[in-house]
Design a protein around this motif. Structure first.
Motif, mmCIF file in Angstrom:
data_model
loop_
_atom_site.group_PDB
_atom_site.id
_atom_site.type_symbol
_atom_site.label_atom_id
_atom_site.label_comp_id
_atom_site.label_asym_id
_atom_site.label_seq_id
_atom_site.Cartn_x
_atom_site.Cartn_y
_atom_site.Cartn_z
ATOM 1 N N HIS A 75 0.828 -1.215 0.000
ATOM 2 C CA HIS A 75 0.000 0.000 0.000
ATOM 3 C C HIS A 75 0.858 1.260 0.000
ATOM 4 O O HIS A 75 0.384 2.326 -0.386
ATOM 5 C CB HIS A 75 -0.945 0.006 1.198
ATOM 6 N N ALA A 76 2.107 1.137 0.422
ATOM 7 C CA ALA A 76 3.035 2.280 0.438
ATOM 8 C C ALA A 76 3.941 2.261 -0.791
ATOM 9 O O ALA A 76 4.942 2.972 -0.840
ATOM 10 C CB ALA A 76 3.867 2.252 1.711
ATOM 11 N N GLY A 77 3.610 1.406 -1.772
ATOM 12 C CA GLY A 77 4.377 1.345 -3.010
ATOM 13 C C GLY A 77 5.562 0.401 -2.981
ATOM 14 O O GLY A 77 6.347 0.360 -3.928
ATOM 15 N N GLN A 78 5.708 -0.374 -1.917
ATOM 16 C CA GLN A 78 6.816 -1.334 -1.825
ATOM 17 C C GLN A 78 6.373 -2.657 -2.458
ATOM 18 O O GLN A 78 5.927 -3.562 -1.773
ATOM 19 C CB GLN A 78 7.229 -1.533 -0.367
ATOM 20 N N THR A 79 6.527 -2.747 -3.768
ATOM 21 C CA THR A 79 6.021 -3.901 -4.510
ATOM 22 C C THR A 79 7.118 -4.856 -4.964
ATOM 23 O O THR A 79 6.839 -5.795 -5.709
ATOM 24 C CB THR A 79 5.221 -3.425 -5.739
ATOM 25 N N ASP A 80 8.338 -4.645 -4.515
ATOM 26 C CA ASP A 80 9.455 -5.511 -4.875
ATOM 27 C C ASP A 80 9.342 -6.828 -4.111
ATOM 28 O O ASP A 80 9.581 -6.886 -2.904
ATOM 29 C CB ASP A 80 10.774 -4.808 -4.553
ATOM 30 N N ARG A 81 8.961 -7.879 -4.809
ATOM 31 C CA ARG A 81 8.797 -9.196 -4.194
ATOM 32 C C ARG A 81 10.096 -9.681 -3.557
ATOM 33 O O ARG A 81 10.091 -10.444 -2.591
ATOM 34 C CB ARG A 81 8.310 -10.196 -5.232
ATOM 35 N N GLY B 77 3.895 -10.056 5.500
ATOM 36 C CA GLY B 77 3.389 -9.203 4.432
ATOM 37 C C GLY B 77 1.925 -9.417 4.109
ATOM 38 O O GLY B 77 1.296 -8.545 3.513
ATOM 39 N N ALA B 78 1.376 -10.576 4.465
ATOM 40 C CA ALA B 78 -0.047 -10.835 4.204
ATOM 41 C C ALA B 78 -0.859 -10.036 5.217
ATOM 42 O O ALA B 78 -0.437 -9.807 6.335
ATOM 43 C CB ALA B 78 -0.349 -12.323 4.316
ATOM 44 N N GLY B 79 -1.999 -9.598 4.825
ATOM 45 C CA GLY B 79 -2.805 -8.792 5.735
ATOM 46 C C GLY B 79 -2.667 -7.316 5.427
ATOM 47 O O GLY B 79 -2.744 -6.913 4.265
ATOM 48 N N VAL B 80 -2.388 -6.513 6.446
ATOM 49 C CA VAL B 80 -2.413 -5.056 6.285
ATOM 50 C C VAL B 80 -1.357 -4.537 5.320
ATOM 51 O O VAL B 80 -1.497 -3.436 4.805
ATOM 52 C CB VAL B 80 -2.293 -4.308 7.633
ATOM 53 N N TYR B 81 -0.303 -5.306 5.042
ATOM 54 C CA TYR B 81 0.710 -4.851 4.090
ATOM 55 C C TYR B 81 0.366 -5.208 2.651
ATOM 56 O O TYR B 81 1.119 -4.893 1.739
ATOM 57 C CB TYR B 81 2.086 -5.379 4.481
#
Length: 164
Positions: A83-89, A117-121
């Motif tokens: 949600h904060a743009g941290q999409t690097d797997r 990372g699952a849930g609110v992230y």
């Protein structure tokens, strides 16, 4: 390393180290982080403040006492927040890899992991589990048991399906 899945409460796991899905500030929070701090008591927060005065970077891990938990240590890791743009797997995989490295430094042989990372992230259960399995498969570690702890029946079903 044996990978297991259980349905339950990570704070009740009887393992050498419990993994905490922490935030970068390392001062407690909600979800898994809040539950671990509540169950483990003030010793965990005091150790976080002492060891991590500036927090912890996303994808990294570090350890503290486990306070009143059954475990000996808590290994804190900071997952990426989609949600904060941290999409690097790769950062998600790094969380699991770094936890194993910290466990080896401590001599921990059994770990209980939440679904980092699952849930609110914002990462799905499947994304978290596949990142864990990737890190576990690539690891050279003395950890004997990596237990994935699913808090809900739905999450357990996804994890169990991916492990079969």
């Amino acid at each position: 390393m044996r990978v297991e899945v259980v349905r339950g409460d990570i704070t009740a796991e009887d393992v050498d180290a419990v993994v905490n899905a922490a935030n970068t500030r390392m001062r407690g929070g909600g979800g898994v982080d809040g539950a671990i701090h509540r169950a483990g008591g003030p010793a965990i927060l005091a150790d976080c403040v002492a060891r991590f005065p500036h927090g912890l970077a996303t994808g990294d891990a570090g350890w503290t006492t486990a306070g009143d938990l059954r475990a000996r240590w808590v290994i804190h890791t900071v997952g990426p927040d989609r949600h904060a743009g941290q999409t690097d797997r790769g950062l998600l995989v790094s969380c699991y890899r770094r936890c194993l490295e910290v466990a080896d430094e401590l001599g921990a042989r059994s770990l209980a992991f939440p679904l980092v990372g699952a849930g609110v992230y914002g990462w799905s259960v499947a994304e978290s589990v596949t990142a864990a399995l990737e890190a576990f498969a690539a690891a050279t570690t003395d950890v004997e048991v990596a237990r994935l702890v699913a808090f809900s029946d739905a999450a357990y079903d996804v994890v169990a399906g991916l492990l079969s």
